[in-house]
Design an enzyme around this catalytic site. Sequence first.
Site, short mmCIF file in Angstrom:
data_model
loop_
_atom_site.label_atom_id
_atom_site.label_comp_id
_atom_site.label_asym_id
_atom_site.label_seq_id
_atom_site.Cartn_x
_atom_site.Cartn_y
_atom_site.Cartn_z
CG ASP A 67 -1.87 1.13 1.24
OD1 ASP A 67 -2.20 1.59 0.18
OD2 ASP A 67 -2.21 1.78 2.39
CD GLU A 110 -4.79 0.98 -2.46
OE1 GLU A 110 -5.78 -0.01 -1.72
OE2 GLU A 110 -4.65 2.02 -2.33
CG ASP A 132 -0.65 3.17 6.22
OD1 ASP A 132 -1.44 3.43 5.43
OD2 ASP A 132 -0.39 3.86 7.49
#
Length: 168
Positions: A13, A74, A147
């Site tokens: 991420d 992502e 996260d």
Amino acid sequence: MSEDITRVVLGIDPGTATTGYGVVGETSQGEFVLLACGVFRTPADAPMHLRLLELFRDTQALLEEFKPDEVAVEKLFFGRNVTTAIAVGQARGAVLVAAALAGIPVVEYTPAEVKQAVTGYGNADKQQVQQMVAYLLHLDKPPTPDDAADGIAIAICHLQTIHYNRLL
């Protein structure tokens, strides 16, 4: 690592201040196993090129340690804040180059695709995603920080997608 693990995915991420990661293995029985998770943090007062270099090196270290079969990242979600989108794009670039240099394939997923794969609902909130991550990995509680949980969810998304594609 357990000898029973047949595939390893590094989920990322990306962000310049905080990048979350999760390393998830899949066993020959189709179970998911959390191998590692955490965050990379870079100092806000450091020049951007040095922050990106640090993120690149941190990613390289993970790739070397876990030797994942794929890296799942992502996709850039472009909201209202263009400055944030540019910074995230730069962070993604550092991760993508590290994977490319290591010869590891990269796959990308949108936030909605990750939510759909992990919870079955593309508009799930963060708490729902974290609860399902904990459930799928047989953890007592959701991983922290957020996260890191997101990095894990991205790795699980890729593993779920592989399963789905096999069924097709």
